[in-house]
Design an enzyme around this catalytic site. Structure first.
Site, PDB file in Angstrom:
ATOM      1  N   GLY A 118       0.813  -1.209   0.000  1.00  0.00           N
ATOM      2  CA  GLY A 118       0.000   0.000   0.000  1.00  0.00           C
ATOM      3  C   GLY A 118       0.846   1.257   0.000  1.00  0.00           C
ATOM      4  O   GLY A 118       0.510   2.253  -0.661  1.00  0.00           O
ATOM      5  N   ASP A 119       1.962   1.233   0.731  1.00  0.00           N
ATOM      6  CA  ASP A 119       2.871   2.378   0.748  1.00  0.00           C
ATOM      7  C   ASP A 119       3.477   2.595  -0.636  1.00  0.00           C
ATOM      8  O   ASP A 119       3.642   3.734  -1.084  1.00  0.00           O
ATOM      9  CB  ASP A 119       3.986   2.154   1.767  1.00  0.00           C
ATOM     10  CG  ASP A 119       3.442   1.819   3.150  1.00  0.00           C
ATOM     11  OD1 ASP A 119       2.337   2.290   3.485  1.00  0.00           O
ATOM     12  OD2 ASP A 119       4.116   1.085   3.880  1.00  0.00           O
TER      13      ASP A 119
END
Length: 327
Positions: A269-270
């Site tokens: 997600g980062d």
């Protein structure tokens, strides 16, 4: 320049298992790796890998392993000195990509340290195009910390404030929707579970679970649109293997990537947020920012541990973009 703030950074250890996790049993690891981490740090690592200028702002003592790791990997940072050691998080990855995470709470930050950390961020973010406020908050920090930082960034920069992205969970994420517009970010990056919580907080009439939002991108777009109507500039909602949805005041889009063999989802997600910011910094249209976000997320999931991809390791041409209705 993109500046990231990680108020609760960590040393991320990833333990790869040769078989599914067996509770109460002894298992031998295939490999163990570690990286300096925390959501904002991971975004900066991904941006450095793709050649984009960034600075990671975080607390930490000069000899802390997290700062040593940043030096070793060539990630520029500005650290607020503290005496307590930063936390260590452990991720257990199984052969099919299932990941179990155990996160420590982190050191307590006093009110004076919080103010000093904000001051350091304000100093280093002058002239930045984006500021990313990411991750959990350490003990002692109020849930509305990110909203407070957002207001300070905007009031200090006299109309020339950077755009602000928030990627968190739980109370800090919910607090991003509280208060007036001056404390709301330009971009929120929830996952499906967080999007369901945010939409409920924003008064979205249709209650949905994370599984329902991942299975129905139209529902995810409608939920994200409710959050945008509350005052947030845009919502980039990652939906796991189902891709991601981007909703702005002007439109909504779904991006999907062909299936990849998931090795580790730690930091995926980062990396998605980093891909979005990378494309945005190059002047890409919203749908193409979404395209790069999904390409980055897919590439990250196919890499071991918390390894982040460089842009040349991503396949944006493989991403399919579909326009969606917002309501």
């Amino acid at each position: 320049m993109i500046v990231t703030l990680t108020a609760n950074p960590s040393l991320d250890r990833t333990v790869a298992l040769p078989s599914p996790l067996l509770r109460g049993e002894v298992q031998r690891a295939v490999s163990v790796s570690q990286e300096s981490g925390g959501k904002g740090v991971n975004v900066s690592r991904a941006l450095v890998a793709s050649g984009l200028e960034t600075v990671a702002v975080l607390p930490g003592g000069d000899s802390d392993p997290v700062l040593a790791g940043l030096r070793e990997s060539g990630v520029p940072f500005a650290a607020l000195p503290i005496h307590e050691p930063l936390r260590t998080n452990v991720a257990l990855t199984e052969p099919d990509g299932v990941t179990t995470k155990i996160n420590e709470p982190g050191p307590v930050l006093s009110e004076d340290q919080q103010e000093a950390l904000i001051g350091l961020l304000l100093e280093r973010s002058r002239g930045a195009s984006w500021v990313v406020l990411a991750g959990s908050l350490p003990p002692g920090v109020p849930a509305d910390f990110y909203a407070t930082v957002t207001r300070r960034l905007r009031s200090t920069n006299d109309g020339a404030a950077p755009r602000i992205a928030v990627d968190s969970s739980g109370a800090p994420l919910a607090a991003a929707l509280s208060g007036d517009a001056s404390g709301m970010p330009d971009l929120l990056k929830p996952n499906a579970e967080e999007l369901a919580e945010l939409a409920a907080a924003a008064g979205f009439a249709t209650a949905s679970t994370a599984d329902e939002l991942e299975a129905d991108p139209e529902a995810a777009a409608a939920a994200a649109a409710a959050v945008v109507r509350s005052g947030v500039g845009a919502v980039l909602a990652t939906l796991g293997s189902k891709g991601a949805v981007l909703v702005t005041s002007d439109g909504a889009w779904l991006a999907t990537h062909p299936p990849v063999k998931a090795v580790s989802t730690v930091g995926a997600g980062d990396s998605s947020l980093a891909g979005y910011l990378l494309a945005s910094s190059r002047g890409a249209a919203p749908a193409d920012c979404l395209r790069q976000a999904v390409a980055h997320g897919a590439a990250a999931a196919s890499l071991p541990g918390s390894t982040v991809p460089a842009v040349h390791q991503t396949t944006p041409d493989a991403v399919t973009i579909t326009a969606l209705r917002k309501d």
